[in-house]
Motif scaffolding. Structure first.
Motif, mmCIF file in Angstrom:
data_model
loop_
_atom_site.group_PDB
_atom_site.id
_atom_site.type_symbol
_atom_site.label_atom_id
_atom_site.label_comp_id
_atom_site.label_asym_id
_atom_site.label_seq_id
_atom_site.Cartn_x
_atom_site.Cartn_y
_atom_site.Cartn_z
ATOM 1 N N GLU A 11 -7.721 1.001 -0.125
ATOM 2 C CA GLU A 11 -8.129 -0.149 0.663
ATOM 3 C C GLU A 11 -9.395 0.176 1.465
ATOM 4 O O GLU A 11 -9.525 1.276 2.001
ATOM 5 N N SER A 13 0.843 -1.213 0.000
ATOM 6 C CA SER A 13 0.000 0.000 0.000
ATOM 7 C C SER A 13 0.869 1.250 0.000
ATOM 8 O O SER A 13 0.544 2.241 -0.663
ATOM 9 N N ASP A 72 -6.376 -1.530 -4.434
ATOM 10 C CA ASP A 72 -5.623 -2.014 -3.276
ATOM 11 C C ASP A 72 -6.506 -2.950 -2.462
ATOM 12 O O ASP A 72 -7.403 -2.494 -1.739
ATOM 13 N N GLU A 73 -6.258 -4.228 -2.585
ATOM 14 C CA GLU A 73 -6.997 -5.262 -1.860
ATOM 15 C C GLU A 73 -8.507 -5.042 -1.842
ATOM 16 O O GLU A 73 -9.118 -4.892 -0.781
HETATM 17 MG MG LIG Z 1 -2.039 -2.760 2.172
#
Ligand SMILES: [Mg+2]
Ligand SMILES: Nc1ncnc2c1ncn2[C@@H]1O[C@H](COP(=O)(O)OP(=O)(O)O)[C@@H](O)[C@H]1O
Length: 244
Positions: A92, A50, A167-168
């Motif tokens: 995220e 990240s 991101d995820e």
């Molecule tokens: Mg992360």
């Protein structure tokens, strides 16, 4: 890392270091994303993925290194200018504005004070994501977690970026919902948007990937095509967290 993949280089990350105060967490990462690609970055929690993405998007400063997008140095550009250049990152944790409607959340992603242009953009998003079209006037707070994640993606792509960074996106979501989110990303990729996806769900992410990087404690440990990962023992390293 070798640069033998076909296609125009969109995002070119060279020897990027990122630190929080004195603690460096990204130790000289080089990688790229090319036109038409669906690049997946795999790696364990806390590895610095990240942080690298935030540096690319201008949300945290780099200590050193260079990021170019379509040949233009954006290493020190503002987040706003990086978005304008064509990079959008969905952060995220599917963050959307709960007290706004689905449609108002989408409109936040457009920047343009041009209602007619916005209508066209909205229609395109609704065609891509029927689940948003059905709920366009609902408060975002009433959506499920998966629908909120799709809304966050819609908000990212309504501005028509060239590279979408995710991101995820699977975080906290049920398996079927995750499949839908990754399918959405794959569809966007087929429609011409390059994708950079960070994901811990290795098998699910690799199903759609055209190329993968393995990220280990602030470094790229390897870059490989998905089939090479399946053939070799590289994946064991991700699963088992093996070192160098
Ligand atoms: Mg992360
Ligand atoms: N804002 C921050 N300030 C200080 N340290 C941070 C901050 N964000 C992340 N870190 C630390 O940097 C390291 C990498 O975190 P992160 O980039 O979130 O990893 P990943 O996304 O791979 O899980 C971790 O040790 C984390 O605790």
């Amino acid at each position: 890392m070798e640069n033998t993949r076909p296609g125009e280089v969109l995002l070119d990350v060279r020897d990027v270091h990122v630190a929080y105060g004195k603690a460096e967490v990204v130790h000289g990462v080089s990688m790229d994303v090319r036109a038409g690609e669906f690049v997946v970055m795999l790696g364990r929690n806390g590895a610095g993925k990240s942080t690298l993405l935030h540096a690319i998007s201008g949300l945290v400063p780099m200590r050193s290194g260079t990021v170019r997008f379509q040949g233009v140095d954006i290493s020190r550009a503002t987040p706003r200018d990086i978005v304008k250049a064509g990079i959008v990152q969905v952060l995220e944790g599917h963050r959307v504005f709960h007290t706004l409607s689905v449609e108002d959340n989408l409109l936040l992603g457009t920047y343009a004070a041009n209602p007619r242009g916005d209508r066209r953009k909205l229609d395109r998003i609704y065609a891509l994501f029927p689940e948003l079209a059905e709920r366009r006037h609902q408060m975002a707070s009433r959506l499920s977690g998966g629908q909120q994640q799709i809304l966050a993606v819609g908000q990212g792509v309504i501005g028509d970026p060239k590279l979408l960074i995710l991101d995820e996106p699977s975080g906290g979501l049920a398996p079927l919902v995750i499949d839908r989110i990754l399918e959405v990303a794959a569809d966007l990729c087929k429609s011409g948007l390059a994708i950079l996806l960070v994901e811990q769900l290795v098998e699910k992410a690799l199903r759609h990937a055209t190329y993968a990087y393995l990220f280990e404690t602030g470094r790229i440990a390897a870059g490989a095509y998905p089939r090479e990962l399946h053939e070799g023992d590289l994946l064991q390293r991700v699963y088992l967290g093996g070192g160098h």
